[in-house]
Design an enzyme around this catalytic site. Structure first.
Site, PDB file in Angstrom:
ATOM      1  N   GLU A   1       0.765  -1.085  -0.094  1.00 20.01           N
ATOM      2  CA  GLU A   1      -0.425   0.139   0.441  1.00 20.01           C
ATOM      3  C   GLU A   1       0.566   0.995  -0.054  1.00 20.01           C
ATOM      4  O   GLU A   1       2.232   1.691   0.587  1.00 20.01           O
ATOM      5  CB  GLU A   1      -0.816  -0.073   1.805  1.00 20.01           C
ATOM      6  CG  GLU A   1      -2.172   0.464   1.402  1.00 20.01           C
ATOM      7  CD  GLU A   1      -2.560  -0.135   0.096  1.00 20.01           C
ATOM      8  OE1 GLU A   1      -2.922   0.390  -1.160  1.00 20.01           O
ATOM      9  OE2 GLU A   1      -3.461  -1.220   0.043  1.00 20.01           O
TER      10      GLU A   1
ATOM     11  N   THR B   1       2.773   2.565  -2.616  1.00 23.49           N
ATOM     12  CA  THR B   1       4.082   1.446  -3.193  1.00 23.49           C
ATOM     13  C   THR B   1       3.816   2.475  -4.183  1.00 23.49           C
ATOM     14  O   THR B   1       5.312   2.063  -4.905  1.00 23.49           O
ATOM     15  CB  THR B   1       4.343   0.202  -2.817  1.00 23.49           C
ATOM     16  OG1 THR B   1       3.858  -0.365  -3.103  1.00 23.49           O
ATOM     17  CG2 THR B   1       4.894  -0.194  -1.102  1.00 23.49           C
ATOM     18  N   ASP B   2       3.107   2.211  -4.599  1.00 25.78           N
ATOM     19  CA  ASP B   2       2.947   2.157  -6.278  1.00 25.78           C
ATOM     20  C   ASP B   2       3.318   3.419  -7.408  1.00 25.78           C
ATOM     21  O   ASP B   2       4.648   3.501  -8.082  1.00 25.78           O
ATOM     22  CB  ASP B   2       1.461   1.989  -7.078  1.00 25.78           C
ATOM     23  CG  ASP B   2      -0.055   2.859  -6.871  1.00 25.78           C
ATOM     24  OD1 ASP B   2       0.749   3.947  -5.668  1.00 25.78           O
ATOM     25  OD2 ASP B   2      -0.533   2.975  -7.154  1.00 25.78           O
TER      26      ASP B   2
ATOM     27  N   SER C   1     -26.186   6.773 -15.286  1.00 24.27           N
ATOM     28  CA  SER C   1     -25.401   5.918 -14.343  1.00 24.27           C
ATOM     29  C   SER C   1     -27.408   5.807 -13.646  1.00 24.27           C
ATOM     30  O   SER C   1     -28.003   6.716 -13.562  1.00 24.27           O
ATOM     31  CB  SER C   1     -24.560   6.585 -13.397  1.00 24.27           C
ATOM     32  OG  SER C   1     -24.635   5.754 -12.661  1.00 24.27           O
TER      33      SER C   1
ATOM     34  N   SER D   1     -12.278   1.040  -5.946  1.00 23.13           N
ATOM     35  CA  SER D   1     -11.173   1.651  -6.925  1.00 23.13           C
ATOM     36  C   SER D   1     -12.334   2.359  -8.094  1.00 23.13           C
ATOM     37  O   SER D   1     -12.344   1.180  -9.217  1.00 23.13           O
ATOM     38  CB  SER D   1     -10.106   1.559  -7.744  1.00 23.13           C
ATOM     39  OG  SER D   1      -9.316   1.445  -7.020  1.00 23.13           O
ATOM     40  N   SER D   2     -13.560   2.645  -7.941  1.00 23.46           N
ATOM     41  CA  SER D   2     -15.242   2.030  -8.955  1.00 23.46           C
ATOM     42  C   SER D   2     -13.942   3.132 -10.197  1.00 23.46           C
ATOM     43  O   SER D   2     -14.589   3.663 -11.043  1.00 23.46           O
ATOM     44  CB  SER D   2     -16.145   3.012  -8.267  1.00 23.46           C
ATOM     45  OG  SER D   2     -15.549   4.348  -7.376  1.00 23.46           O
TER      46      SER D   2
ATOM     47  N   GLU E   1      -7.001   9.872 -15.626  1.00 25.92           N
ATOM     48  CA  GLU E   1      -6.932  10.238 -13.575  1.00 25.92           C
ATOM     49  C   GLU E   1      -6.162  11.335 -12.928  1.00 25.92           C
ATOM     50  O   GLU E   1      -6.688  12.471 -12.515  1.00 25.92           O
ATOM     51  CB  GLU E   1      -7.187   8.738 -13.259  1.00 25.92           C
ATOM     52  CG  GLU E   1      -7.335   9.097 -11.457  1.00 25.92           C
ATOM     53  CD  GLU E   1      -8.166   8.034 -11.228  1.00 25.92           C
ATOM     54  OE1 GLU E   1      -8.555   6.789 -11.773  1.00 25.92           O
ATOM     55  OE2 GLU E   1      -9.026   8.680  -9.976  1.00 25.92           O
TER      56      GLU E   1
ATOM     57  N   ASP F   1      -4.261   1.467  -9.453  1.00 28.79           N
ATOM     58  CA  ASP F   1      -5.632   0.466  -9.564  1.00 28.79           C
ATOM     59  C   ASP F   1      -6.356   0.015 -11.042  1.00 28.79           C
ATOM     60  O   ASP F   1      -6.888  -0.649 -11.400  1.00 28.79           O
ATOM     61  CB  ASP F   1      -6.629   1.818  -9.053  1.00 28.79           C
ATOM     62  CG  ASP F   1      -6.333   2.202  -7.793  1.00 28.79           C
ATOM     63  OD1 ASP F   1      -5.583   1.374  -7.140  1.00 28.79           O
ATOM     64  OD2 ASP F   1      -6.660   2.920  -7.233  1.00 28.79           O
TER      65      ASP F   1
ATOM     66  N   TYR G   1      -2.835  12.197   0.373  1.00 25.40           N
ATOM     67  CA  TYR G   1      -1.583  11.272  -0.796  1.00 25.40           C
ATOM     68  C   TYR G   1      -1.157  12.386  -1.521  1.00 25.40           C
ATOM     69  O   TYR G   1       0.080  11.957  -1.101  1.00 25.40           O
ATOM     70  CB  TYR G   1      -3.524  11.060  -1.625  1.00 25.40           C
ATOM     71  CG  TYR G   1      -2.742  10.326  -2.876  1.00 25.40           C
ATOM     72  CD1 TYR G   1      -2.816   8.761  -2.633  1.00 25.40           C
ATOM     73  CD2 TYR G   1      -2.154  10.742  -3.753  1.00 25.40           C
ATOM     74  CE1 TYR G   1      -2.584   7.783  -3.300  1.00 25.40           C
ATOM     75  CE2 TYR G   1      -2.438   9.326  -4.639  1.00 25.40           C
ATOM     76  CZ  TYR G   1      -2.456   7.999  -4.176  1.00 25.40           C
ATOM     77  OH  TYR G   1      -1.267   7.101  -5.485  1.00 25.40           O
TER      78      TYR G   1
END
Ligand code: GLA
Length: 380
Positions: free
Chosen positions: A33, A35-36, A66, A125-126, A159, A171, A220
């Site tokens: 987590e 780490t990406d 939707s 991760s929607s 994104e 994700d 983040y």
């Protein structure tokens, strides 16, 4: 929703029939987590909770609806640019933009009906699934011929540059490259994947705290810059390249908070690699220890947990049938992931639900999931 139900919902909304369907799964991350964005290792699985789309080409503008969120703002897929559309339509619009940028071809306008059974705000991760479900759709409609790895990279670009969230690649890779029955050990530097079967006697259980994620973006981004600062002080390209010894030798040269952030990332990379071996050997004791250590490191060094995630993880650690549990995803709310012995799931569920309710005062939700294939055109 079945394909027939989606077809009907499309007809009720737009009149007439869709000509194409696509599907993209959400993900849970077993370990690795934060780490990406440090070029490190992650271990996610695509799960059997997905976004489905039914669509057809139209003259324009593009209209997306939707079942869960309602109508998105209309946009011209052929000419859309960043900043021109907000709300959830930014995901399909952003994919049309990024695919045009990459291929030099404008994407055709569409009418699209979207339905999702991915819990929103739970950290599964929607948003990546939304990018991929439209990525595969336009890729097919325009015969671009991109493979799913390429679509994942483009999803991340969408994104980062269109939606405006500075995420890593995990994700999108999980939603794009999932494989039935397996989790994926992913090197986020080389994007090489080693699939690892999830043992038949285990369930991947999502333990949703029902605490919506909050303040995620600013926290983040702050973590990202602290990691970059640590890498700079250590003289490495990314924290993936640093060892614990190197970090200790420079400890006095960095602010304590930067040291602790780096310690999480460096040790989490070690835990992910050890987890891979433990999974191969079905060493459940080791798996449990590694997941617990990951949670504690995210809680104490990286400081991205919260009271609800801690209470959920603690409930899971004590529960019958639990092999291991930890918070999953960015943190600050959302869900924990637990690996649970299949035959004990009912007991696990009863224990965790009750304990979490008593300690937090919140009704959480447990969901047993299964690893599935990644995003694709949905032929039924
Ligand atoms: C979010 C981001 C991912 C990753 C995780 C934390 O899900 O989108 O890229 O950084 O947080 O591991």
């Amino acid at each position: 929703m079945t394909q027939a139900e989606l077809r009907e919902a499309f007809a009720n909304r737009f009149g007439g029939q869709p000509t194409i369907f696509s599907i993209a799964p959400g993900r849970v991350n077993l370990i690795g987590e934060h780490t990406d964005y440090n070029d490190g290792f992650v271990f996610p699985a695509a799960i059997d909770r997905c976004i489905h789309v039914a669509a057809r080409m139209v003259e324009g503008p593009s209209q997306v609806t939707s079942a869960q969120i309602g109508d998105g703002s209309p946009f011209d897929a052929r000419a859309i640019n960043p900043g021109e559309v907000g709300g959830w339509a930014a995901y399909p619009a952003g994919m049309a933009w990024v695919l045009r940028e990459e291929s030099g071809k404008p994407m055709p306008n569409i009418e699209a009906y979207v339905s999702s059974n991915l819990p929103m705000g739970s950290g599964v991760s929607s948003s990546a699934a939304m990018e991929l479900v439209f990525g595969v759709l336009w890729n097919h409609l325009e015969s671009l011929g991109y493979d799913n790895k390429k679509l994942a990279i483009l999803g991340q670009k969408c994104e980062n540059l269109f939606v405006g969230v500075n995420c890593g690649i995990m994700d999108q890779m999980a939603s794009a490259m999932g494989e039935e029955g397996s989790a994926m050990f992913l090197d986020t530097r080389s994007l090489e994947i080693a699939y690892a079967q999830v043992p038949q006697d285990l369930l991947i259980v999502l333990c949703d705290t029902k605490k919506p994620r909050a303040l995620t973006d600013s926290a983040y981004n702050e973590r990202r810059s602290q990691c970059e600062e640590a890498a700079r002080i250590l003289g490495v390209k990314a924290l993936r390249d640093a060892t614990v010894d190197q970090l200790e030798s420079k400890r006095t040269e960095m602010p304590d908070v930067v040291y602790r952030r780096a310690r999480h990332v460096v040790t989490e990379d070690q835990r992910s690699q050890a987890f891979r071996v433990a999974l191969q050997n079905s060493d459940y004791d080791q798996i449990g220890e590694l997941m617990r250590a990951s949670h504690e490191s995210l809680r104490d060094d990286y400081e991205v947990s919260c009271r609800e995630l801690d209470l959920m993880a603690e409930a899971a650690w004590q529960a019958p049938g639990c092999v291991g549990a930890r918070m999953t995803g960015a943190g600050f709310g959302g869900a924990c992931v637990a690996l649970v012995r299949k035959e004990k799931f009912a007991e696990f569920e009863a224990y965790v639900t009750k304990t979490y309710r008593e300690t937090s005062g919140i009704e959480g939700a447990l969901l047993a999931t299964r690893p599935v294939d990644g995003a694709r055109i949905w032929t039924e």
